[in-house]
Design a protein around this motif. Structure first.
Motif, mmCIF file in Angstrom:
data_model
loop_
_atom_site.group_PDB
_atom_site.id
_atom_site.type_symbol
_atom_site.label_atom_id
_atom_site.label_comp_id
_atom_site.label_asym_id
_atom_site.label_seq_id
_atom_site.Cartn_x
_atom_site.Cartn_y
_atom_site.Cartn_z
ATOM 1 N N GLU A 127 0.832 -0.763 0.128
ATOM 2 C CA GLU A 127 0.013 0.386 0.138
ATOM 3 C C GLU A 127 0.974 1.591 0.399
ATOM 4 O O GLU A 127 0.567 2.228 -0.644
ATOM 5 C CB GLU A 127 -0.923 0.148 1.100
ATOM 6 N N ARG B 254 0.630 4.503 -2.710
ATOM 7 C CA ARG B 254 0.845 5.838 -3.081
ATOM 8 C C ARG B 254 2.100 6.248 -3.558
ATOM 9 O O ARG B 254 1.529 7.498 -3.929
ATOM 10 C CB ARG B 254 1.077 6.074 -1.429
ATOM 11 N N ASP B 255 3.323 5.935 -3.286
ATOM 12 C CA ASP B 255 4.397 6.216 -3.969
ATOM 13 C C ASP B 255 3.808 6.558 -5.380
ATOM 14 O O ASP B 255 4.697 7.568 -6.561
ATOM 15 C CB ASP B 255 5.824 5.471 -3.964
ATOM 16 N N THR C 183 0.798 6.329 -7.081
ATOM 17 C CA THR C 183 0.283 7.211 -7.887
ATOM 18 C C THR C 183 1.050 8.695 -7.752
ATOM 19 O O THR C 183 0.042 9.772 -8.755
ATOM 20 C CB THR C 183 -0.721 6.872 -6.634
ATOM 21 N N ALA C 184 1.724 8.962 -6.688
ATOM 22 C CA ALA C 184 2.340 10.132 -6.949
ATOM 23 C C ALA C 184 3.458 10.958 -7.962
ATOM 24 O O ALA C 184 3.000 11.814 -8.436
ATOM 25 C CB ALA C 184 3.290 10.585 -5.665
ATOM 26 N N GLY D 289 -7.589 5.306 -0.073
ATOM 27 C CA GLY D 289 -6.239 5.375 0.384
ATOM 28 C C GLY D 289 -5.808 6.999 0.381
ATOM 29 O O GLY D 289 -4.333 6.545 0.979
ATOM 30 N N VAL D 290 -6.021 7.400 -0.156
ATOM 31 C CA VAL D 290 -4.946 9.231 -0.326
ATOM 32 C C VAL D 290 -6.247 9.621 -0.603
ATOM 33 O O VAL D 290 -7.615 9.624 -0.762
ATOM 34 C CB VAL D 290 -4.031 9.015 -1.499
ATOM 35 N N SER E 140 -2.839 2.320 -9.553
ATOM 36 C CA SER E 140 -2.288 2.368 -7.979
ATOM 37 C C SER E 140 -3.751 3.625 -7.773
ATOM 38 O O SER E 140 -4.018 3.344 -6.849
ATOM 39 C CB SER E 140 -1.208 3.595 -7.660
ATOM 40 N N ARG E 141 -3.910 3.937 -8.792
ATOM 41 C CA ARG E 141 -4.906 4.341 -9.004
ATOM 42 C C ARG E 141 -7.033 3.788 -8.257
ATOM 43 O O ARG E 141 -7.083 4.354 -7.286
ATOM 44 C CB ARG E 141 -5.675 5.941 -10.118
ATOM 45 N N LEU F 225 -6.065 1.565 -4.795
ATOM 46 C CA LEU F 225 -5.860 3.030 -4.274
ATOM 47 C C LEU F 225 -7.265 3.430 -3.388
ATOM 48 O O LEU F 225 -7.807 4.138 -1.892
ATOM 49 C CB LEU F 225 -4.850 4.686 -3.647
#
Length: 247
Positions: A73, A77-78, A80-81, A140-141, A194-195, A198
């Protein structure tokens, strides 16, 4: 075959390269597929598929827990950035610097306009469709905009693929071109996945972003070829064995 049709085919063979036609077909196909997908989303036809795919990324029996250990997880997040505005801006200006060092000022302007135009279209599309974010699982974000198309996915596709095709076209050697394009595709795919992982986008949001972004990148490639023939941007590199372009 009629005389008119025969003449038309002859004109196409003499004036239009096969690669140009193939790229144009990708552009048209991407726009058409985006339109069809948007229509299905508006009518609610994709809801069951979206839910099924989204739940594949969740631990059975606990929708609050994405599949995999905690570090996965964190990686999500990394990744998706990489589709965020700051990171994409850094990559864009880094590649613009590459062309500035080559004194390809026309390419610098075209690159910035291409990426900036694609991102503007992405923001406009989100405002137009205004689809709610997934409410099936926790996010998740933090997110504040609407869902369709996925802004991170589309901006990643616009940026990485556009930068990829513009850099690859001036590189010598097929292997280097393939490597650059493969890296651009990989970055785009990782951001989109990743989107969904999350829980901040439906899978069709991501697919729509990929389709629109890829179509935009290919259109920018065609634009670069057209401008290069008029001397406005750097020309394509010749085959590796032909040596550097004259002048």
């Amino acid at each position: 075959m009629t005389t008119t049709r025969r003449r038309a085919l002859h004109w196409i063979r003499q004036n239009v390269e096969l690669r140009t036609l193939l790229v144009l077909a990708v552009v048209v196909g991407g726009v058409w597929a985006f339109g069809e997908l948007a229509d299905e989303v508006i009518e609610g036809e994709t809801r069951s598929l979206d839910e099924a795919l989204l739940l594949m990324f969740r631990t059975p029996g606990d929708l609050t827990d994405p599949i995999g250990p905690g570090w996965v997880e964190v990686m999500g997040r990394d990744l998706t950035a990489l589709g965020g505005a700051l990171v994409l801006s850094i990559f864009t200006f880094a590649v613009a610097g590459f062309f500035a060092i080559r004194r390809s000022w026309g390419t610098v302007v075209y690159l910035l306009a291409s990426v900036g135009g694609g991102i503007a279209i992405s923001h406009s599309a989100k405002l137009l469709f205004d689809r709610p974010r997934p409410d099936l699982v926790p996010h998740g974000v933090e997110v504040i905009t609407s869902s369709f198309p996925s802004g991170h996915s589309m901006m990643a596709a616009v940026t990485y693929l556009t930068l990829g095709v513009l850099v690859a076209r001036v590189m010598l050697g097929r292997a280097l071109k393939v490597y650059i394009l493969a890296l651009a595709v990989l970055m785009t795919v990782l951001v989109g996945v990743s989107r969904v992982y999350l829980g901040v986008h439906w899978p069709t949001d991501v697919l729509a972003g990929w389709l629109a972004g890829a179509a935009w990148a290919m259109a920018c490639f065609l634009g670069a070829r057209w401008l290069s023939r008029r001397g406005a941007v750097e020309p394509e590199a010749p085959p590796a064995h032909a040596g550097p372009p004259e002048g």
